[in-house]
Design an enzyme around this catalytic site. Structure first.
Site, PDB file in Angstrom:
ATOM      1  N   ASN A   1     -37.637   3.772 -14.595  1.00 36.50           N
ATOM      2  CA  ASN A   1     -38.873   3.510 -14.173  1.00 36.50           C
ATOM      3  C   ASN A   1     -39.502   3.918 -15.439  1.00 36.50           C
ATOM      4  O   ASN A   1     -39.804   5.043 -15.828  1.00 36.50           O
ATOM      5  CB  ASN A   1     -39.058   4.838 -13.199  1.00 36.50           C
ATOM      6  CG  ASN A   1     -40.351   4.549 -12.666  1.00 36.50           C
ATOM      7  OD1 ASN A   1     -41.325   3.660 -13.218  1.00 36.50           O
ATOM      8  ND2 ASN A   1     -40.609   5.181 -11.593  1.00 36.50           N
TER       9      ASN A   1
ATOM     10  N   ASN B   1     -40.553  -5.096 -22.432  1.00 34.79           N
ATOM     11  CA  ASN B   1     -40.862  -6.458 -21.544  1.00 34.79           C
ATOM     12  C   ASN B   1     -41.590  -6.167 -20.245  1.00 34.79           C
ATOM     13  O   ASN B   1     -42.268  -6.721 -19.777  1.00 34.79           O
ATOM     14  CB  ASN B   1     -39.764  -7.107 -21.428  1.00 34.79           C
ATOM     15  CG  ASN B   1     -39.954  -8.282 -20.241  1.00 34.79           C
ATOM     16  OD1 ASN B   1     -40.451  -9.336 -20.680  1.00 34.79           O
ATOM     17  ND2 ASN B   1     -39.559  -8.230 -19.272  1.00 34.79           N
TER      18      ASN B   1
ATOM     19  N   TYR C   1     -54.989  -4.595 -16.466  1.00 33.70           N
ATOM     20  CA  TYR C   1     -54.066  -5.561 -17.188  1.00 33.70           C
ATOM     21  C   TYR C   1     -54.757  -5.739 -18.622  1.00 33.70           C
ATOM     22  O   TYR C   1     -53.926  -5.503 -19.728  1.00 33.70           O
ATOM     23  CB  TYR C   1     -54.166  -6.587 -16.315  1.00 33.70           C
ATOM     24  CG  TYR C   1     -52.827  -7.489 -16.944  1.00 33.70           C
ATOM     25  CD1 TYR C   1     -51.424  -7.032 -16.510  1.00 33.70           C
ATOM     26  CD2 TYR C   1     -52.918  -8.614 -17.793  1.00 33.70           C
ATOM     27  CE1 TYR C   1     -50.427  -7.971 -17.178  1.00 33.70           C
ATOM     28  CE2 TYR C   1     -52.001  -9.371 -18.206  1.00 33.70           C
ATOM     29  CZ  TYR C   1     -50.459  -8.809 -17.958  1.00 33.70           C
ATOM     30  OH  TYR C   1     -49.290  -9.735 -18.480  1.00 33.70           O
TER      31      TYR C   1
ATOM     32  N   SER D   1     -54.571  -2.546 -20.822  1.00 35.02           N
ATOM     33  CA  SER D   1     -53.332  -2.234 -21.084  1.00 35.02           C
ATOM     34  C   SER D   1     -52.552  -3.085 -22.135  1.00 35.02           C
ATOM     35  O   SER D   1     -51.953  -2.674 -23.171  1.00 35.02           O
ATOM     36  CB  SER D   1     -52.378  -2.129 -19.746  1.00 35.02           C
ATOM     37  OG  SER D   1     -52.150  -3.473 -19.372  1.00 35.02           O
ATOM     38  N   LYS D   2     -52.909  -4.414 -22.001  1.00 33.41           N
ATOM     39  CA  LYS D   2     -52.491  -5.174 -23.018  1.00 33.41           C
ATOM     40  C   LYS D   2     -52.911  -5.016 -24.587  1.00 33.41           C
ATOM     41  O   LYS D   2     -52.390  -5.531 -25.400  1.00 33.41           O
ATOM     42  CB  LYS D   2     -52.368  -6.961 -22.544  1.00 33.41           C
ATOM     43  CG  LYS D   2     -51.352  -6.918 -21.315  1.00 33.41           C
ATOM     44  CD  LYS D   2     -49.938  -6.587 -21.624  1.00 33.41           C
ATOM     45  CE  LYS D   2     -48.902  -6.860 -20.518  1.00 33.41           C
ATOM     46  NZ  LYS D   2     -47.480  -6.840 -20.769  1.00 33.41           N
TER      47      LYS D   2
HETATM   48  N1  LIG Z   1     -45.793 -14.132 -16.381  1.00 36.84           N
HETATM   49  C1  LIG Z   1     -46.755 -14.294 -17.250  1.00 36.84           C
HETATM   50  O1  LIG Z   1     -47.675 -15.237 -17.195  1.00 36.84           O
HETATM   51  C2  LIG Z   1     -47.084 -13.512 -18.202  1.00 36.84           C
HETATM   52  C3  LIG Z   1     -48.030 -13.713 -19.313  1.00 36.84           C
HETATM   53  C4  LIG Z   1     -48.315 -12.875 -20.172  1.00 36.84           C
HETATM   54  C5  LIG Z   1     -47.683 -11.503 -20.295  1.00 36.84           C
HETATM   55  N2  LIG Z   1     -46.643 -11.456 -19.543  1.00 36.84           N
HETATM   56  C6  LIG Z   1     -45.765 -10.217 -19.411  1.00 36.84           C
HETATM   57  O2  LIG Z   1     -44.441 -10.361 -19.613  1.00 36.84           O
HETATM   58  C7  LIG Z   1     -43.677  -9.226 -18.933  1.00 36.84           C
HETATM   59  C8  LIG Z   1     -42.760  -9.863 -17.868  1.00 36.84           C
HETATM   60  O3  LIG Z   1     -43.463 -10.496 -17.131  1.00 36.84           O
HETATM   61  P1  LIG Z   1     -42.832 -11.383 -15.891  1.00 36.84           P
HETATM   62  O4  LIG Z   1     -43.824 -12.558 -15.775  1.00 36.84           O
HETATM   63  O5  LIG Z   1     -41.556 -11.688 -16.552  1.00 36.84           O
HETATM   64  O6  LIG Z   1     -42.710 -10.539 -14.818  1.00 36.84           O
HETATM   65  P2  LIG Z   1     -41.772 -10.318 -13.714  1.00 36.84           P
HETATM   66  O7  LIG Z   1     -42.334  -9.699 -12.399  1.00 36.84           O
HETATM   67  O8  LIG Z   1     -41.028 -11.558 -13.406  1.00 36.84           O
HETATM   68  O9  LIG Z   1     -40.712  -9.239 -14.066  1.00 36.84           O
HETATM   69  C9  LIG Z   1     -40.932  -7.772 -14.442  1.00 36.84           C
HETATM   70  C10 LIG Z   1     -40.084  -7.031 -14.311  1.00 36.84           C
HETATM   71  O10 LIG Z   1     -40.364  -5.558 -14.903  1.00 36.84           O
HETATM   72  C11 LIG Z   1     -39.925  -4.641 -13.846  1.00 36.84           C
HETATM   73  N3  LIG Z   1     -40.618  -3.540 -13.600  1.00 36.84           N
HETATM   74  C12 LIG Z   1     -41.955  -3.457 -12.982  1.00 36.84           C
HETATM   75  N4  LIG Z   1     -42.254  -2.452 -13.010  1.00 36.84           N
HETATM   76  C13 LIG Z   1     -41.241  -1.607 -13.519  1.00 36.84           C
HETATM   77  C14 LIG Z   1     -40.989  -0.046 -13.980  1.00 36.84           C
HETATM   78  N5  LIG Z   1     -41.948   0.939 -13.434  1.00 36.84           N
HETATM   79  N6  LIG Z   1     -39.915   0.439 -14.652  1.00 36.84           N
HETATM   80  C15 LIG Z   1     -39.118  -0.637 -14.741  1.00 36.84           C
HETATM   81  N7  LIG Z   1     -39.130  -1.624 -14.565  1.00 36.84           N
HETATM   82  C16 LIG Z   1     -40.142  -2.346 -13.894  1.00 36.84           C
HETATM   83  C17 LIG Z   1     -39.697  -5.492 -12.589  1.00 36.84           C
HETATM   84  O11 LIG Z   1     -38.581  -4.996 -11.640  1.00 36.84           O
HETATM   85  C18 LIG Z   1     -39.242  -7.017 -12.789  1.00 36.84           C
HETATM   86  O12 LIG Z   1     -37.858  -7.123 -12.916  1.00 36.84           O
HETATM   87  C19 LIG Z   1     -44.751  -8.229 -18.478  1.00 36.84           C
HETATM   88  O13 LIG Z   1     -45.063  -7.226 -19.693  1.00 36.84           O
HETATM   89  C20 LIG Z   1     -45.874  -9.220 -18.413  1.00 36.84           C
HETATM   90  O14 LIG Z   1     -47.060  -8.300 -18.190  1.00 36.84           O
HETATM   91  C21 LIG Z   1     -46.457 -12.060 -18.561  1.00 36.84           C
END
Ligand SMILES: NC(=O)c1ccc[n+]([C@@H]2O[C@H](COP(=O)([O-])OP(=O)(O)OC[C@H]3O[C@@H](n4cnc5c(N)ncnc54)[C@H](O)[C@@H]3O)[C@@H](O)[C@H]2O)c1
Length: 245
Positions: A62, A89, A155, A158-159
């Site tokens: 977590n 990630n 968001y 944080s980013k």
């Molecule tokens: N999808 C997009 O458009 C996008 C764009 C820019 C950045 N991002 C970033 O990319 C990263 C991955 O995003 P994604 O789109 O693959 O999301 P996703 O929701 O498909 O996957 C996120 C994963 O993080 C895990 N997670 C969430 N909270 C957690 C915690 N407290 N401890 C451990 N694991 C945890 C979830 O269980 C999940 O498996 C993130 O940091 C997101 O902010 C995503």
């Protein structure tokens, strides 16, 4: 293979981009720790990697809990003997909630996972890496860390923080052999945005489409590889041209 014998933790790798990053790392010869809150999906990813001939293990974490993150690093080193790469990630989204629509608990959770989680992870992993003589962090930020139009209050903050922390890590730890770079993805089609993707126009993206997780995972492989050995502190958008405008 570009990551042969490297040991990598990929947080949030039970889904979306992290899942693709974990699989791409394993294909390039890395031993991958699938670190996620979601045990069922995470174990499945580890099994799929092994079925494809790679090496992976699932460890529950977590990202808001320092004890859990410390245990992740300890168990990784116990299992594979070292830790070369951390892909920070794991992240959660606020569905564009502005300040007035964000309550304190939501703010704390989003900033906790997306930003504090990376600080806690670095605090746990850096001593191991420094002792080994080096290590690599790939921090997954977002275009929301560069501009204000791609997330809500928590968001976006944080980013932007992830990018600041990336720069700090370079200025403070590069001399100890630590490389830290950040990827800033635009909209990527993953489960994170499944509830909102139909409302996001592709129009502001010069390429007029969203990205796929595999288009990000290849960049993460490169940044973790020796091919990127002089790269430190790069903030790389991968967004179809979105942040150019
Ligand atoms: N999808 C997009 O458009 C996008 C764009 C820019 C950045 N991002 C970033 O990319 C990263 C991955 O995003 P994604 O789109 O693959 O999301 P996703 O929701 O498909 O996957 C996120 C994963 O993080 C895990 N997670 C969430 N909270 C957690 C915690 N407290 N401890 C451990 N694991 C945890 C979830 O269980 C999940 O498996 C993130 O940091 C997101 O902010 C995503």
């Amino acid at each position: 293979m570009r990551l042969e014998n490297k040991v990598a933790i990929v947080t949030g790798s039970a889904s979306g981009m992290g899942l693709e990053e974990a699989k791409a790392f394993a294909r390039e010869g890395a031993k991958v720790v699938i670190a996620d809150l979601n045990a069922e999906a995470g174990k499945q990813v580890a099994e799929e990697i092994k079925a494809e001939g790679g090496e992976a293990t699932f460890i529950n974490v977590n990202m808001t809990d320092s004890a859990s993150i410390n245990a992740l690093v300890e168990e990784t080193v116990k299992t594979y003997g070292k830790l070369d790469v951390v892909v920070n990630n794991a992240g959660i989204f606020d569905k564009y909630a502005n300040i007035l629509d964000t309550d304190e608990a939501q703010w704390d959770l989003i900033v906790g996972v997306n930003l504090k989680g990376i600080y806690l992870m670095a605090k746990a992993a850096l001593p191991v890496m420094i002792e080994q003589g080096g290590g690599i962090f790939v921090n997954i930020a977002s275009v929301a860390g560069i501009v204000a139009a791609k997330g809500g209050a928590a968001y976006t903050a944080s980013k932007h923080g992830v990018i600041g922390l990336t720069k700090h890590m370079v200025s403070e730890f590069a001399k100890q052999g630590i490389r830290t770079n950040a990827i800033a993805p635009g909209t990527i089609v993953t489960p994170l945005i499944k509830d909102v993707v139909q409302n996001i126009p592709t129009d502001p993206v010069p390429m007029k489409r969203f990205g796929q997780p595999s288009e990000v995972s290849e960049l993460a492989v490169f940044l973790a590889s020796d091919e990127a050995q002089f790269m430190n502190g790069a903030i790389i958008p991968i967004d179809g041209g979105f942040t150019l405008q």
